[in-house]
Write an enzyme that holds these catalytic residues in place. Structure first.
Site, short mmCIF file in Angstrom:
data_model
loop_
_atom_site.label_atom_id
_atom_site.label_comp_id
_atom_site.label_asym_id
_atom_site.label_seq_id
_atom_site.Cartn_x
_atom_site.Cartn_y
_atom_site.Cartn_z
N ASP A 1 -9.22 4.49 14.65
CA ASP A 1 -7.93 4.03 14.15
C ASP A 1 -7.95 3.80 12.64
O ASP A 1 -6.91 3.54 12.04
CB ASP A 1 -7.48 2.75 14.87
CG ASP A 1 -8.50 1.64 14.77
OD1 ASP A 1 -9.62 1.81 15.30
OD2 ASP A 1 -8.19 0.59 14.16
N ARG B 1 0.84 -1.19 0.00
CA ARG B 1 0.00 0.00 0.00
C ARG B 1 0.88 1.25 0.00
O ARG B 1 2.05 1.20 0.40
CB ARG B 1 -0.91 0.02 1.22
CG ARG B 1 -1.58 -1.31 1.53
CD ARG B 1 -2.64 -1.19 2.60
NE ARG B 1 -2.12 -0.80 3.90
CZ ARG B 1 -2.88 -0.69 5.00
NH1 ARG B 1 -4.18 -0.91 4.92
NH2 ARG B 1 -2.35 -0.35 6.17
#
Length: 540
Positions: free
Chosen positions: A291, A215
């Site tokens: 988160d 990513r």
């Protein structure tokens, strides 16, 4: 700042790793940000509570029998990487596979995982952190853009808690495809560079194949990075983190007198605009815990997400969300709730605002800007989807919300309706069949009046239709990542056939184009009966 020049080899990467150069490492994982350790650090793979640190240096596990399933060329270009040249050269292709599998990390970087906490489903969950994500390095491209590469599913970290640090093929395919799909739809998002399969068996409900997604994001810092220090009363590291984020990612306000207020205002604005794109595109995130909220306003952590099939404002895409906290229409409100948690976490930075009451007043004023910004952005996007040239203050109340109510009643396919509206509604030919005409007859009268109010008496209606249709097709996609399409290519991939992943990626990278007849039949057809109501859970 070292700027990445165009490169043809992985060995040419010049890492800057600003996060680990500027912030505090865990003492038991000491190391140099731009140099691999001379020996393994056993503690880096032992889950534990990490205090007084922003990150831990972590070495990725070795990936057994890695296979390069797919690479996103547009993402590679962001790194200045000449992907065609790399993949055409056996040696360089091997180096690239070594990088994205974690098996051959360059010597001029030292991988790490972040410490953060978060509110999960509305409750404080304590320390969470990068439980299966390991950042392998940050580069700055020729345009001055920062890109931090991160391996998801590369093994245990100090933040893995009771998990194994790995990821399975099915969830990795979904994240890889959706990261790129969202970008090409125009939604702020993290990116995905590569998808790697392996022979590693990973136990979830059953034994599944392991995989790693590489990513990319300018930063992976989340709301939860600030919450963990606030929860522990660690104002020193809270301030260090805030100063780093501002100076690195919001440099235009770094020298402002009220930089923390201006920074929070910027985060509020970015978050509001991102949520507006979700609502306009029918995207359900599924797990909007703090988160999973990016400090840069990016969409990140693609788990049990889903694009709406039929329009249902109360749709819950995550079958683990038994209370429906993260239903589609709840996302704007959840964004506000999460921002309030962030504001609370950074409140110690606002001591100059006065006493606690005065600080809370300042923070409340900043967070309350979220609603108007979101509404303004959402209105602008929906006007484009409707093909309007002008704006009116009551467009949402008179056109958009009544339309959505009718679409819900008709159980209309959200994406297909908008695409059809982009060429089947014609002022020049009212007799031409319109999508869901039986449910929308009254609304079409309102829509006709609104469109004609923008034209004068001499306007050629056929030409006006043509111009409007062209504009609408550029914002109303034909191709989205539907759950059943993802499942079809996952089923293929689990049998060793990765062609479907790459074929689907191709159309997701050009969602507004018509494509070929074969692509239309395969990727843009109606949802089959077996796939209606298909949902995912957090298990990945």
């Amino acid at each position: 700042m070292t700027v990445q020049t165009p490169l043809r080899r992985v060995a040419d990467f010049q890492f800057v790793n600003s996060f680990t150069q500027r912030l505090v490492p865990e003492p038991s994982s000491r190391g140099e940000p731009l140099k691999r350790p001379s020996a393994p650090i056993p503690a880096s793979h032992v889950p534990r509570q990490v205090k007084g640190a922003h990150f831990s240096f972590v070495e990725p596990d070795r990936c057994p029998d890695p296979v390069l399933i797919s690479v996103s060329k547009p993402a590679a270009e962001l790194l200045g990487l000449d992907l065609n040249a790399v993949l055409a050269d056996p040696k360089e292709s091997g180096e690239f596979l070594g990088l994205v599998s974690g098996n051959k990390v360059p010597q001029n970087t030292n991988p790490w995982s972040m410490c953060y906490g978060g509110h999960q489903f509305g409750s404080w969950a304590g320390q969470l952190g990068d439980g299966r994500a390991i950042s392998i390095g940050e580069v700055v491209n020729a345009r001055g853009e920062r890109w931090e590469m991160q391996l998801k599913g590369a093994g245990l970290t100090p933040y893995s808690r009771f998990a194994d640090g790995y990821a399975v093929l099915r969830s990795s395919i979904r994240e890889y495809l959706c990261s790129e799909a969202m970008y090409h739809l125009g939604c702020p998002t993290t990116r995905a560079l590569a998808l790697v399969g392996s022979s590693r068996p990973v136990r979830r409900e059953t034994i599944e194949k392991g995989a790693i997604v590489t990513r990319m994001a300018p930063s992976w810092v989340r709301f939860g990075n600030f919450e963990i220090f606030f929860s522990r009363g660690d104002e020193e590291n809270l301030r260090k983190l805030a100063d780093f984020v501002i100076e690195t990612h919001f440099p235009e306000i770094a020298n402002d007198e009220h930089k923390y207020a201006n920074w929070l205002a910027a985060v509020v604005s970015r978050t509001a605009k991102t949520v507006a794109t979700w609502q306009a595109n029918g995207f359900c995130h599924g797990v909007l815990n703090t988160d999973n909220m990016s400090i840069l306003g990016l969409t990140l952590d693609y788990g049990p997400f889903q694009f709406l099939d039929v329009y249902d404002p109360n749709y819950v895409c995550n079958h683990s969300d038994h209370e429906g906290r993260y239903a589609f229409n709840s996302q704007p409100g959840i964004g506000l709730w999460n921002l309030a948690r962030l504001a609370s976490a950074v409140s110690p930075l606002f001591a100059e605002a006065g006493n606690n009451t005065q600080v809370q007043h300042v923070l409340t004023e900043l967070v309350e800007k979220y609603g108007p910004i979101l509404e303004k952005e959402y209105s602008a996007i929906m006007r484009l989807k409707l093909g309007l040239q002008t704006s009116k203050d009551d467009d949402l109340d008179t056109l958009v919300y009544p339309l959505l109510g009718k679409l819900a009643d008709a159980r209309a396919d959200y994406t297909q309706f908008w695409r059809s509206l982009s060429f089947d509604f014609r002022l020049s030919d009212p007799s031409h069949p319109r999508p869901h005409a039986a449910h929308l007859q009254e609304w079409y009268t309102l829509y006709t009046d609104r469109l004609t109010s923008e034209l004068d008496a001499s306007t050629d209606l056929a030409q006006a239709d043509k111009e409007r249709h062209q504009k609408m097709k550029r914002v109303n996609p034909k191709y989205i990542l539907r759950n059943h399409l993802a499942q079809e290519v996952i089923d293929q991939a689990e049998k060793g056939d990765y062609s479907g992943v790459n074929d689907l990626l191709k159309v997701l990278q050009r969602p507004f184009e018509d494509g070929t007849p074969d692509e239309e039949a395969r990727w843009a057809g109606p949802v089959p009966s077996w796939a209606r109501g298909l949902k995912c859970s957090c298990s990945s």
